[in-house]
Design a protein around this motif. Structure first.
Motif, mmCIF file in Angstrom:
data_model
loop_
_atom_site.group_PDB
_atom_site.id
_atom_site.type_symbol
_atom_site.label_atom_id
_atom_site.label_comp_id
_atom_site.label_asym_id
_atom_site.label_seq_id
_atom_site.Cartn_x
_atom_site.Cartn_y
_atom_site.Cartn_z
ATOM 1 N N UNK A 40 0.831 -1.208 0.000
ATOM 2 C CA UNK A 40 0.000 0.000 0.000
ATOM 3 C C UNK A 40 0.863 1.253 0.000
ATOM 4 N N UNK A 41 1.928 1.233 0.778
ATOM 5 C CA UNK A 41 2.834 2.385 0.831
ATOM 6 C C UNK A 41 3.497 2.617 -0.517
ATOM 7 N N UNK A 42 3.801 1.526 -1.231
ATOM 8 C CA UNK A 42 4.401 1.661 -2.555
ATOM 9 C C UNK A 42 3.451 2.350 -3.520
ATOM 10 N N UNK A 43 2.170 2.022 -3.428
ATOM 11 C CA UNK A 43 1.186 2.707 -4.270
ATOM 12 C C UNK A 43 1.128 4.197 -3.927
ATOM 13 N N UNK A 44 1.264 4.523 -2.672
ATOM 14 C CA UNK A 44 1.156 5.920 -2.251
ATOM 15 C C UNK A 44 2.289 6.776 -2.803
ATOM 16 N N UNK A 45 3.448 6.179 -3.038
ATOM 17 C CA UNK A 45 4.585 6.961 -3.525
ATOM 18 C C UNK A 45 4.900 6.669 -4.993
ATOM 19 N N UNK A 46 3.966 6.051 -5.684
ATOM 20 C CA UNK A 46 4.202 5.654 -7.058
ATOM 21 C C UNK A 46 4.442 6.851 -7.973
ATOM 22 N N UNK A 47 3.744 7.947 -7.695
ATOM 23 C CA UNK A 47 3.856 9.115 -8.571
ATOM 24 C C UNK A 47 5.274 9.696 -8.585
ATOM 25 N N UNK A 48 6.074 9.387 -7.572
ATOM 26 C CA UNK A 48 7.435 9.901 -7.517
ATOM 27 C C UNK A 48 8.451 9.030 -8.214
ATOM 28 N N UNK A 49 7.997 7.925 -8.814
ATOM 29 C CA UNK A 49 8.912 7.006 -9.494
ATOM 30 C C UNK A 49 9.087 7.391 -10.962
ATOM 31 N N UNK A 50 10.256 7.093 -11.465
ATOM 32 C CA UNK A 50 10.470 7.227 -12.900
ATOM 33 C C UNK A 50 10.043 5.957 -13.622
ATOM 34 N N UNK A 51 10.163 4.831 -12.940
ATOM 35 C CA UNK A 51 9.760 3.557 -13.540
ATOM 36 C C UNK A 51 9.454 2.550 -12.451
ATOM 37 N N UNK A 52 8.614 1.603 -12.789
ATOM 38 C CA UNK A 52 8.328 0.459 -11.928
ATOM 39 C C UNK A 52 8.593 -0.790 -12.762
ATOM 40 N N UNK A 53 9.374 -1.700 -12.213
ATOM 41 C CA UNK A 53 9.694 -2.951 -12.900
ATOM 42 C C UNK A 53 8.924 -4.089 -12.231
ATOM 43 N N UNK A 54 8.171 -4.829 -13.024
ATOM 44 C CA UNK A 54 7.429 -5.992 -12.535
ATOM 45 C C UNK A 54 8.142 -7.238 -13.043
ATOM 46 N N UNK A 55 8.578 -8.100 -12.127
ATOM 47 C CA UNK A 55 9.444 -9.212 -12.529
ATOM 48 C C UNK A 55 8.669 -10.407 -13.079
ATOM 49 N N UNK A 56 7.351 -10.459 -12.891
ATOM 50 C CA UNK A 56 6.580 -11.625 -13.311
ATOM 51 C C UNK A 56 5.104 -11.265 -13.373
ATOM 52 N N UNK A 57 4.280 -12.103 -14.029
ATOM 53 C CA UNK A 57 2.841 -11.854 -14.018
ATOM 54 C C UNK A 57 2.264 -11.818 -12.608
ATOM 55 N N UNK A 58 2.762 -12.670 -11.713
ATOM 56 C CA UNK A 58 2.252 -12.656 -10.348
ATOM 57 C C UNK A 58 2.589 -11.350 -9.638
ATOM 58 N N UNK A 59 3.764 -10.784 -9.925
ATOM 59 C CA UNK A 59 4.115 -9.496 -9.338
ATOM 60 C C UNK A 59 3.115 -8.431 -9.771
#
Length: 256
Positions: A40-59
């Motif tokens: 949840x905290x990661x979603x809250x600060x998502x706007x400050x990211x340049x990129x998000x890497x998802x390592x798998x479909x489950x991620x």
């Protein structure tokens, strides 16, 4: 099909559509995040990211399952994946195509190295990158991003577990071990190979691995299957066309 249950069922349907007798035997269990508040905290600060890497479909699936109500994917934030399966999960989650990055369609492998070829030309100086993964994993891409000047954080969106086979899956496992020439293993994870070995040991099974046949979606996975003792291992890209072609290549040696 040894992928986690959700992906295994999807692949079974696709392969059956091509006329193959496919069955799901998930050899990696997927459980919830060990710290849901961190997601949840990661979603809250998502706007400050340049990129998000998802390592798998489950991620991707687990991260988006925790998305706050009515929160859209932030404008300008890239969503990067190592292959088409994970990219498809982002598409289903509503991430705009212009923000999604994945390896080139003709990449030799779908992995972190191929993804880096698409990311390396960008300016990462001072940029924040979030890597969404399970509990642990390779650090290779994070190291390349840090070398390029990025600040890299991780969030664990799910946990990988040993499989818990039900009665039907147990029968399928035993049948595959008893008749190796009539079964073809599909491995998309080295961990699945390790879990297969453990499942056999727990049940007192003594497989004739040298008579076994497998498809593997990466050289590291193929090497692990070969180390287990599989007599034939065919490397394939994780696409329906490539897997179907790999099955065709294995047909002759599958005959007694």
């Amino acid at each position: 099909m040894t992928r986690p249950a959700a992906q295994a069922v999807e692949w079974v349907e696709r392969l059956r559509g091509r006329g193959w007798q496919a069955e799901a035997l998930p050899l990696i269990g997927i459980a919830g995040a060990p710290d849901p508040q961190a997601v949840q905290a990661a979603w809250a600060r998502l706007h400050g990211c340049r990129a998000v890497v998802f390592v798998s479909p489950n991620a991707a699936d687990r991260f988006f399952a925790a998305r706050p109500p009515d929160q859209a994917w932030p404008a300008g934030v890239l969503a990067a994946t190592p292959g088409p399966g994970t990219d498809a999960a982002l598409h289903a989650a509503g991430v705009p195509p212009e923000l999604r990055v994945q390896p080139a369609p003709d990449a030799a492998q779908f992995d972190s190295e191929s993804l880096w070829q698409q990311l390396r030309g960008r300016d990462w100086t001072g940029g924040r990158v979030l890597i969404v993964r399970g509990d642990g994993g390779r650090e290779w891409l994070a190291e390349r991003l840090r070398e390029a000047g990025a600040e890299v954080d991780f969030v664990c969106a799910y946990r990988r577990e040993a499989p818990r086979l039900d009665a039907a899956q147990d029968r399928l496992l035993r049948a595959a071990i008893a008749e190796p020439h009539r079964h073809l293993w599909f491995f998309s994870s080295s961990e699945a190979v390790d879990h297969l070995q453990a499942c056999c040991q727990e049940r007192g099974l003594q497989p004739a691995w040298h008579d076994s046949h497998a498809l593997a979606t990466h050289p590291r996975i193929a090497a692990r299957a070969a180390a287990l003792g599989c007599g034939q291992v065919v490397e394939v890209q994780p696409s329906l066309e490539a897997v179907s072609a790999g099955i065709e290549r294995s047909i002759q040696s599958l005959a007694p």
